[in-house]
Motif scaffolding. Structure first.
Motif, PDB file in Angstrom:
ATOM      1  N   MET A   1       0.849  -1.191   0.000  1.00 15.12           N
ATOM      2  CA  MET A   1       0.000   0.000   0.000  1.00 15.12           C
ATOM      3  C   MET A   1       0.891   1.250   0.000  1.00 15.12           C
ATOM      4  O   MET A   1       1.749   1.418   0.866  1.00 15.12           O
ATOM      5  N   ASN A   2       0.687   2.109  -0.975  1.00 12.89           N
ATOM      6  CA  ASN A   2       1.453   3.352  -1.032  1.00 12.89           C
ATOM      7  C   ASN A   2       0.980   4.328   0.036  1.00 12.89           C
ATOM      8  O   ASN A   2      -0.171   4.306   0.467  1.00 12.89           O
ATOM      9  N   HIS A   3       1.900   5.206   0.431  1.00 13.59           N
ATOM     10  CA  HIS A   3       1.564   6.259   1.389  1.00 13.59           C
ATOM     11  C   HIS A   3       2.327   7.519   0.990  1.00 13.59           C
ATOM     12  O   HIS A   3       3.015   7.554  -0.039  1.00 13.59           O
ATOM     13  N   LEU A   4       2.192   8.568   1.785  1.00  7.87           N
ATOM     14  CA  LEU A   4       2.722   9.871   1.426  1.00  7.87           C
ATOM     15  C   LEU A   4       4.239   9.866   1.251  1.00  7.87           C
ATOM     16  O   LEU A   4       4.783  10.699   0.524  1.00  7.87           O
ATOM     17  N   PHE A   5       4.917   8.913   1.878  1.00  9.46           N
ATOM     18  CA  PHE A   5       6.380   8.891   1.813  1.00  9.46           C
ATOM     19  C   PHE A   5       6.915   7.686   1.041  1.00  9.46           C
ATOM     20  O   PHE A   5       8.077   7.312   1.180  1.00  9.46           O
ATOM     21  N   THR A   6       6.061   7.121   0.204  1.00 11.15           N
ATOM     22  CA  THR A   6       6.499   6.110  -0.753  1.00 11.15           C
ATOM     23  C   THR A   6       7.150   6.814  -1.941  1.00 11.15           C
ATOM     24  O   THR A   6       6.607   7.795  -2.447  1.00 11.15           O
ATOM     25  N   PRO A   7       8.286   6.364  -2.413  1.00  8.32           N
ATOM     26  CA  PRO A   7       8.886   6.965  -3.614  1.00  8.32           C
ATOM     27  C   PRO A   7       7.955   6.844  -4.814  1.00  8.32           C
ATOM     28  O   PRO A   7       7.059   5.988  -4.849  1.00  8.32           O
ATOM     29  N   TYR A   8       8.205   7.688  -5.796  1.00 10.11           N
ATOM     30  CA  TYR A   8       7.344   7.700  -6.983  1.00 10.11           C
ATOM     31  C   TYR A   8       8.192   7.981  -8.212  1.00 10.11           C
ATOM     32  O   TYR A   8       9.117   8.803  -8.162  1.00 10.11           O
ATOM     33  N   GLU A   9       7.854   7.312  -9.315  1.00  6.58           N
ATOM     34  CA  GLU A   9       8.556   7.544 -10.576  1.00  6.58           C
ATOM     35  C   GLU A   9       7.559   7.757 -11.697  1.00  6.58           C
ATOM     36  O   GLU A   9       6.536   7.072 -11.778  1.00  6.58           O
ATOM     37  N   ILE A  10       7.872   8.709 -12.548  1.00  8.91           N
ATOM     38  CA  ILE A  10       7.113   8.916 -13.779  1.00  8.91           C
ATOM     39  C   ILE A  10       8.117   9.252 -14.872  1.00  8.91           C
ATOM     40  O   ILE A  10       8.874  10.219 -14.754  1.00  8.91           O
ATOM     41  N   LYS A  11       8.156   8.397 -15.892  1.00 13.01           N
ATOM     42  CA  LYS A  11       9.163   8.511 -16.944  1.00 13.01           C
ATOM     43  C   LYS A  11      10.556   8.588 -16.299  1.00 13.01           C
ATOM     44  O   LYS A  11      10.902   7.741 -15.487  1.00 13.01           O
ATOM     45  N   ASN A 295      -2.051  11.883   3.492  1.00  9.70           N
ATOM     46  CA  ASN A 295      -1.673  10.476   3.405  1.00  9.70           C
ATOM     47  C   ASN A 295      -2.820   9.634   2.856  1.00  9.70           C
ATOM     48  O   ASN A 295      -2.609   8.715   2.050  1.00  9.70           O
ATOM     49  N   SER A 296      -4.046   9.966   3.258  1.00  7.21           N
ATOM     50  CA  SER A 296      -5.197   9.185   2.801  1.00  7.21           C
ATOM     51  C   SER A 296      -5.451   9.372   1.306  1.00  7.21           C
ATOM     52  O   SER A 296      -5.940   8.455   0.639  1.00  7.21           O
ATOM     53  N   VAL A 297      -5.133  10.548   0.765  1.00  6.26           N
ATOM     54  CA  VAL A 297      -5.310  10.786  -0.666  1.00  6.26           C
ATOM     55  C   VAL A 297      -4.456   9.810  -1.471  1.00  6.26           C
ATOM     56  O   VAL A 297      -4.883   9.296  -2.509  1.00  6.26           O
ATOM     57  N   ILE A 298      -3.239   9.553  -0.977  1.00 11.22           N
ATOM     58  CA  ILE A 298      -2.361   8.583  -1.640  1.00 11.22           C
ATOM     59  C   ILE A 298      -2.827   7.162  -1.355  1.00 11.22           C
ATOM     60  O   ILE A 298      -2.974   6.337  -2.271  1.00 11.22           O
ATOM     61  N   GLY A 299      -3.097   6.857  -0.107  1.00 10.85           N
ATOM     62  CA  GLY A 299      -3.491   5.501   0.269  1.00 10.85           C
ATOM     63  C   GLY A 299      -4.781   5.048  -0.384  1.00 10.85           C
ATOM     64  O   GLY A 299      -4.932   3.866  -0.730  1.00 10.85           O
ATOM     65  N   ASN A 300      -5.726   5.972  -0.576  1.00 11.70           N
ATOM     66  CA  ASN A 300      -6.998   5.648  -1.214  1.00 11.70           C
ATOM     67  C   ASN A 300      -6.926   5.712  -2.730  1.00 11.70           C
ATOM     68  O   ASN A 300      -7.945   5.525  -3.404  1.00 11.70           O
TER      69      ASN A 300
END
Length: 343
Positions: A1-11, A295-300
Protein backbone atom coordinates in the motif's frame (compact mmCIF):
# COMPACT_ATOMS: atom_id res chain seq x y z
CA UNK A 1 0.00 0.00 0.00
CA UNK A 2 1.45 3.35 -1.03
CA UNK A 3 1.56 6.26 1.39
CA UNK A 4 2.72 9.87 1.43
CA UNK A 5 6.38 8.89 1.81
CA UNK A 6 6.50 6.11 -0.75
CA UNK A 7 8.89 6.97 -3.61
CA UNK A 8 7.34 7.70 -6.98
CA UNK A 9 8.56 7.54 -10.58
CA UNK A 10 7.11 8.92 -13.78
CA UNK A 11 9.16 8.51 -16.94
CA UNK A 12 12.68 9.70 -16.05
CA UNK A 13 11.64 11.60 -12.91
CA UNK A 14 12.28 9.87 -9.59
CA UNK A 15 10.82 11.41 -6.43
CA UNK A 16 11.69 10.42 -2.88
CA UNK A 17 8.10 10.93 -1.65
CA UNK A 18 4.67 12.12 -2.82
CA UNK A 19 4.84 15.65 -1.38
CA UNK A 20 4.79 18.51 -3.89
CA UNK A 21 5.22 22.21 -3.29
CA UNK A 22 2.83 23.72 -5.84
CA UNK A 23 3.52 26.97 -7.70
CA UNK A 24 2.51 30.01 -5.64
CA UNK A 25 3.23 33.53 -6.91
CA UNK A 26 5.48 35.54 -4.61
CA UNK A 27 5.14 38.93 -6.35
CA UNK A 28 8.68 39.63 -5.21
CA UNK A 29 10.68 40.65 -8.31
CA UNK A 30 11.47 44.10 -6.96
CA UNK A 31 13.31 45.24 -10.10
CA UNK A 32 10.35 44.26 -12.29
CA UNK A 33 12.73 42.50 -14.70
CA UNK A 34 11.42 38.97 -14.26
CA UNK A 35 14.67 37.80 -12.62
CA UNK A 36 14.46 35.68 -9.46
CA UNK A 37 15.82 37.32 -6.32
CA UNK A 38 17.33 36.18 -3.04
CA UNK A 39 13.77 35.93 -1.70
CA UNK A 40 12.97 33.28 -4.29
CA UNK A 41 16.23 31.46 -3.53
CA UNK A 42 15.53 31.23 0.20
CA UNK A 43 11.84 30.49 -0.36
CA UNK A 44 12.40 27.47 -2.60
CA UNK A 45 15.60 26.08 -1.13
CA UNK A 46 14.13 26.06 2.39
CA UNK A 47 11.32 23.80 1.16
CA UNK A 48 13.92 21.48 -0.37
CA UNK A 49 15.66 21.31 3.01
CA UNK A 50 12.21 20.79 4.51
CA UNK A 51 11.66 17.52 2.69
CA UNK A 52 9.43 18.24 -0.31
CA UNK A 53 10.25 15.85 -3.14
CA UNK A 54 9.12 18.13 -5.99
CA UNK A 55 9.17 21.91 -5.92
CA UNK A 56 7.32 23.65 -8.73
CA UNK A 57 8.54 27.22 -9.17
CA UNK A 58 5.73 29.74 -9.40
CA UNK A 59 3.99 30.99 -12.55
CA UNK A 60 6.78 32.19 -14.82
CA UNK A 61 5.71 34.16 -17.85
CA UNK A 62 6.59 34.01 -21.52
CA UNK A 63 6.49 37.78 -22.13
CA UNK A 64 6.45 40.92 -19.96
CA UNK A 65 2.75 41.60 -20.58
CA UNK A 66 1.99 38.00 -19.71
CA UNK A 67 2.65 38.61 -16.03
CA UNK A 68 -0.15 38.98 -13.51
CA UNK A 69 1.91 41.82 -12.04
CA UNK A 70 5.21 43.46 -12.90
CA UNK A 71 6.64 41.75 -9.81
CA UNK A 72 6.35 38.24 -11.30
CA UNK A 73 9.00 35.91 -12.70
CA UNK A 74 9.69 35.64 -16.41
CA UNK A 75 11.50 33.50 -18.95
CA UNK A 76 11.28 35.69 -22.03
CA UNK A 77 15.01 36.49 -21.89
CA UNK A 78 18.23 34.53 -21.49
CA UNK A 79 19.18 37.00 -18.75
CA UNK A 80 16.57 35.35 -16.53
CA UNK A 81 18.16 31.89 -16.70
CA UNK A 82 21.12 32.15 -14.25
CA UNK A 83 19.08 33.13 -11.17
CA UNK A 84 16.73 30.21 -11.75
CA UNK A 85 19.64 27.85 -12.36
CA UNK A 86 21.08 28.86 -8.97
CA UNK A 87 17.81 27.89 -7.27
CA UNK A 88 17.54 24.59 -9.12
CA UNK A 89 21.12 23.60 -8.30
CA UNK A 90 20.67 24.35 -4.59
CA UNK A 91 17.38 22.44 -4.36
CA UNK A 92 19.07 19.45 -5.98
CA UNK A 93 21.74 19.53 -3.27
CA UNK A 94 19.01 18.89 -0.69
CA UNK A 95 17.33 16.03 -2.52
CA UNK A 96 14.43 17.83 -4.20
CA UNK A 97 13.53 17.80 -7.86
CA UNK A 98 12.43 21.08 -9.42
CA UNK A 99 9.76 21.99 -11.93
CA UNK A 100 8.62 25.34 -13.21
CA UNK A 101 5.20 26.56 -14.28
CA UNK A 102 5.25 28.25 -17.69
CA UNK A 103 2.36 30.62 -18.29
CA UNK A 104 0.73 33.75 -19.65
CA UNK A 105 -1.90 35.65 -17.68
CA UNK A 106 -3.90 36.79 -20.71
CA UNK A 107 -6.74 39.08 -19.69
CA UNK A 108 -5.70 38.80 -16.02
CA UNK A 109 -2.41 40.67 -16.65
CA UNK A 110 -3.11 43.51 -14.23
CA UNK A 111 -0.12 45.73 -15.01
CA UNK A 112 -0.15 45.34 -18.80
CA UNK A 113 -1.09 48.58 -20.55
CA UNK A 114 -3.28 46.51 -22.85
CA UNK A 115 -3.82 42.89 -21.85
CA UNK A 116 -4.41 40.33 -24.60
CA UNK A 117 -6.87 37.46 -24.69
CA UNK A 118 -8.71 35.10 -27.04
CA UNK A 119 -11.64 37.54 -27.02
CA UNK A 120 -12.13 41.13 -25.85
CA UNK A 121 -13.91 40.21 -22.62
CA UNK A 122 -12.70 41.78 -19.34
CA UNK A 123 -12.27 39.63 -16.24
CA UNK A 124 -14.62 41.82 -14.21
CA UNK A 125 -15.90 45.38 -13.93
CA UNK A 126 -12.64 46.58 -12.42
CA UNK A 127 -10.39 45.03 -15.08
CA UNK A 128 -9.09 46.40 -18.37
CA UNK A 129 -10.76 45.18 -21.54
CA UNK A 130 -8.21 42.98 -23.30
CA UNK A 131 -7.34 43.15 -26.97
CA UNK A 132 -8.25 40.07 -28.98
CA UNK A 133 -5.16 38.37 -30.34
CA UNK A 134 -5.00 37.97 -34.10
CA UNK A 135 -4.57 34.48 -35.50
CA UNK A 136 -0.96 35.27 -36.36
CA UNK A 137 -0.32 36.55 -32.84
CA UNK A 138 -1.73 33.35 -31.36
CA UNK A 139 0.77 31.34 -33.38
CA UNK A 140 3.54 33.69 -32.24
CA UNK A 141 2.41 33.11 -28.65
CA UNK A 142 2.92 29.36 -29.07
CA UNK A 143 6.51 30.11 -30.08
CA UNK A 144 6.98 32.24 -26.96
CA UNK A 145 5.91 29.30 -24.83
CA UNK A 146 8.36 27.06 -26.68
CA UNK A 147 11.28 29.42 -26.09
CA UNK A 148 10.39 29.80 -22.41
CA UNK A 149 10.46 26.01 -22.05
CA UNK A 150 13.87 25.95 -23.76
CA UNK A 151 15.19 28.48 -21.24
CA UNK A 152 13.74 26.52 -18.34
CA UNK A 153 15.62 23.44 -19.52
CA UNK A 154 18.80 25.50 -19.74
CA UNK A 155 18.21 26.41 -16.08
CA UNK A 156 18.28 22.69 -15.26
CA UNK A 157 14.70 21.93 -14.24
CA UNK A 158 13.57 18.33 -13.95
CA UNK A 159 10.01 18.77 -15.16
CA UNK A 160 7.87 21.36 -16.95
CA UNK A 161 4.37 22.38 -15.91
CA UNK A 162 2.15 24.23 -18.39
CA UNK A 163 -0.41 26.48 -16.71
CA UNK A 164 -3.80 25.75 -18.23
CA UNK A 165 -5.87 26.71 -15.19
CA UNK A 166 -7.16 29.57 -13.04
CA UNK A 167 -8.45 31.77 -15.84
CA UNK A 168 -5.07 32.46 -17.45
CA UNK A 169 -4.42 32.45 -21.18
CA UNK A 170 -4.58 28.74 -22.03
CA UNK A 171 -7.66 28.34 -19.85
CA UNK A 172 -9.18 31.37 -21.59
CA UNK A 173 -8.79 29.65 -24.95
CA UNK A 174 -10.13 26.33 -23.64
CA UNK A 175 -13.29 27.76 -22.11
CA UNK A 176 -16.39 28.71 -24.14
CA UNK A 177 -17.01 31.27 -21.40
CA UNK A 178 -14.01 33.35 -22.52
CA UNK A 179 -13.33 32.17 -26.09
CA UNK A 180 -15.79 33.67 -28.59
CA UNK A 181 -13.44 33.57 -31.59
CA UNK A 182 -14.53 32.61 -35.09
CA UNK A 183 -11.12 31.52 -36.42
CA UNK A 184 -9.45 28.13 -36.05
CA UNK A 185 -8.71 28.84 -32.37
CA UNK A 186 -12.40 29.41 -31.71
CA UNK A 187 -13.66 26.51 -33.78
CA UNK A 188 -11.40 24.13 -31.84
CA UNK A 189 -11.12 25.36 -28.25
CA UNK A 190 -8.28 23.00 -27.38
CA UNK A 191 -6.11 24.01 -30.35
CA UNK A 192 -4.01 26.65 -28.59
CA UNK A 193 -3.37 24.49 -25.54
CA UNK A 194 -2.58 21.51 -27.74
CA UNK A 195 -0.08 23.51 -29.80
CA UNK A 196 1.60 24.83 -26.65
CA UNK A 197 1.93 21.25 -25.37
CA UNK A 198 3.39 20.07 -28.66
CA UNK A 199 5.82 23.00 -28.71
CA UNK A 200 6.95 22.23 -25.16
CA UNK A 201 7.44 18.55 -25.95
CA UNK A 202 9.53 19.46 -28.99
CA UNK A 203 12.08 21.02 -26.63
CA UNK A 204 11.94 18.50 -23.80
CA UNK A 205 13.98 15.29 -23.43
CA UNK A 206 11.88 12.24 -24.22
CA UNK A 207 12.10 10.92 -20.66
CA UNK A 208 11.07 14.22 -19.01
CA UNK A 209 7.41 14.33 -17.98
CA UNK A 210 5.15 17.23 -18.87
CA UNK A 211 2.62 18.31 -16.26
CA UNK A 212 -0.40 20.45 -17.07
CA UNK A 213 -2.41 22.32 -14.48
CA UNK A 214 -6.09 22.52 -15.29
CA UNK A 215 -9.23 23.91 -13.75
CA UNK A 216 -11.46 20.85 -13.78
CA UNK A 217 -14.55 22.87 -12.98
CA UNK A 218 -15.55 26.47 -13.57
CA UNK A 219 -17.49 28.39 -10.94
CA UNK A 220 -19.33 30.84 -13.20
CA UNK A 221 -22.77 30.84 -14.79
CA UNK A 222 -22.50 28.84 -18.00
CA UNK A 223 -19.05 27.47 -17.12
CA UNK A 224 -17.94 23.91 -17.82
CA UNK A 225 -17.85 21.02 -15.36
CA UNK A 226 -15.97 17.79 -14.85
CA UNK A 227 -17.40 16.03 -17.91
CA UNK A 228 -16.13 18.77 -20.21
CA UNK A 229 -12.74 18.94 -18.50
CA UNK A 230 -12.31 15.18 -18.89
CA UNK A 231 -12.82 15.57 -22.62
CA UNK A 232 -10.42 18.47 -23.14
CA UNK A 233 -7.88 16.77 -20.86
CA UNK A 234 -8.12 13.74 -23.12
CA UNK A 235 -7.06 15.93 -26.05
CA UNK A 236 -4.19 17.40 -24.03
CA UNK A 237 -3.10 13.92 -22.93
CA UNK A 238 -2.99 12.78 -26.55
CA UNK A 239 -0.90 15.87 -27.36
CA UNK A 240 1.72 14.86 -24.80
CA UNK A 241 0.68 15.66 -21.22
CA UNK A 242 1.99 12.99 -18.85
CA UNK A 243 0.36 14.17 -15.61
CA UNK A 244 -2.43 16.58 -14.67
CA UNK A 245 -2.31 18.95 -11.72
CA UNK A 246 -6.01 19.24 -10.95
CA UNK A 247 -7.39 22.48 -9.55
CA UNK A 248 -10.57 24.48 -10.27
CA UNK A 249 -12.01 27.93 -10.84
CA UNK A 250 -10.31 31.25 -11.55
CA UNK A 251 -11.98 32.19 -14.82
CA UNK A 252 -14.28 34.85 -13.36
CA UNK A 253 -15.95 36.20 -10.26
CA UNK A 254 -17.81 33.47 -8.41
CA UNK A 255 -21.45 33.52 -9.53
CA UNK A 256 -24.69 31.84 -8.58
CA UNK A 257 -23.75 28.70 -10.52
CA UNK A 258 -21.66 27.56 -7.59
CA UNK A 259 -18.60 28.32 -5.56
CA UNK A 260 -15.54 26.44 -4.38
CA UNK A 261 -16.22 24.40 -1.27
CA UNK A 262 -14.84 25.59 2.02
CA UNK A 263 -14.22 22.07 3.29
CA UNK A 264 -10.91 20.29 3.14
CA UNK A 265 -10.11 18.18 0.07
CA UNK A 266 -13.00 19.64 -1.95
CA UNK A 267 -11.02 19.27 -5.20
CA UNK A 268 -9.84 15.72 -4.63
CA UNK A 269 -12.89 14.14 -6.34
CA UNK A 270 -12.04 16.14 -9.47
CA UNK A 271 -8.50 14.76 -9.45
CA UNK A 272 -9.77 11.23 -8.97
CA UNK A 273 -12.24 11.59 -11.85
CA UNK A 274 -9.49 12.72 -14.24
CA UNK A 275 -7.22 9.93 -13.03
CA UNK A 276 -9.83 7.19 -13.46
CA UNK A 277 -11.37 8.33 -16.74
CA UNK A 278 -8.07 8.92 -18.54
CA UNK A 279 -5.88 6.39 -16.70
CA UNK A 280 -3.37 9.18 -16.15
CA UNK A 281 -1.31 10.22 -13.10
CA UNK A 282 -2.60 13.27 -11.23
CA UNK A 283 -1.58 15.72 -8.54
CA UNK A 284 -4.29 16.63 -6.04
CA UNK A 285 -4.35 20.07 -4.43
CA UNK A 286 -6.58 22.16 -2.18
CA UNK A 287 -6.51 22.32 1.62
CA UNK A 288 -4.61 19.07 2.08
CA UNK A 289 -2.17 20.24 4.73
CA UNK A 290 -3.37 17.86 7.47
CA UNK A 291 -0.83 14.98 7.27
CA UNK A 292 -3.35 12.21 7.83
CA UNK A 293 -5.59 13.65 5.12
CA UNK A 294 -2.73 14.03 2.63
CA UNK A 295 -1.67 10.48 3.40
CA UNK A 296 -5.20 9.18 2.80
CA UNK A 297 -5.31 10.79 -0.67
CA UNK A 298 -2.36 8.58 -1.64
CA UNK A 299 -3.49 5.50 0.27
CA UNK A 300 -7.00 5.65 -1.21
CA UNK A 301 -5.50 6.07 -4.70
CA UNK A 302 -7.30 9.36 -5.28
CA UNK A 303 -4.08 10.85 -6.65
CA UNK A 304 -0.45 9.98 -7.23
CA UNK A 305 1.04 13.10 -5.67
CA UNK A 306 -0.25 15.65 -3.15
CA UNK A 307 0.44 19.38 -3.43
CA UNK A 308 0.52 21.32 -0.17
CA UNK A 309 0.42 25.07 -0.76
CA UNK A 310 -0.67 27.19 2.17
CA UNK A 311 0.67 24.59 4.60
CA UNK A 312 4.16 25.05 3.16
CA UNK A 313 3.83 28.82 3.21
CA UNK A 314 3.30 28.53 6.95
CA UNK A 315 5.91 25.83 7.50
CA UNK A 316 8.86 25.22 5.14
CA UNK A 317 9.47 21.90 6.90
CA UNK A 318 5.94 20.60 6.44
CA UNK A 319 7.10 17.40 4.77
CA UNK A 320 9.44 16.21 7.50
CA UNK A 321 6.96 17.29 10.16
CA UNK A 322 4.27 15.27 8.40
CA UNK A 323 6.61 12.27 8.37
CA UNK A 324 7.07 12.65 12.12
CA UNK A 325 3.32 12.82 12.69
CA UNK A 326 2.73 9.78 10.48
CA UNK A 327 5.67 7.90 12.02
CA UNK A 328 7.41 7.43 8.68
CA UNK A 329 11.19 7.16 8.46
CA UNK A 330 12.71 9.87 6.25
CA UNK A 331 16.15 11.36 5.92
CA UNK A 332 16.51 14.44 8.11
CA UNK A 333 19.00 17.28 7.82
CA UNK A 334 21.46 16.42 10.59
CA UNK A 335 21.28 20.00 11.80
CA UNK A 336 17.57 19.58 12.57
CA UNK A 337 17.49 16.08 14.05
CA UNK A 338 16.87 17.32 17.58
CA UNK A 339 13.80 19.15 16.31
CA UNK A 340 12.23 16.01 14.85
CA UNK A 341 12.78 13.22 17.38
CA UNK A 342 12.43 9.63 16.24
CA UNK A 343 9.66 7.61 17.83
Amino acid sequence: MNHLFTPYEIKGLSLKNRVVMPPMCQYSVTNKDGIATDWHYVHYVSRAIGGASLIIIEMTDVEPDGRISDYDLGLWSDEQIPALARIVEACHQYGAKVGIQIAHAGRKAQDAAEPVAPSAIPFDGNSKTPRELSTVEVKEMVEKFRLAVRRALQAGVDVIEIHGAHGYLIHQFTSPFTNKRTDEYGQELTKFGREVIEAAKSEMPEDMPLIMRISAREYVEGGYGINESIEFSRVFQQAGVDMFHVSAGGEGPIAAAGKPGTHVAYQVPLARAIKEELNVPVIAVGRLEEPALANSVIGNEDADLVAVGRGMLRNPYWAIEAATVLKKEVALPKQYEFGFPRN
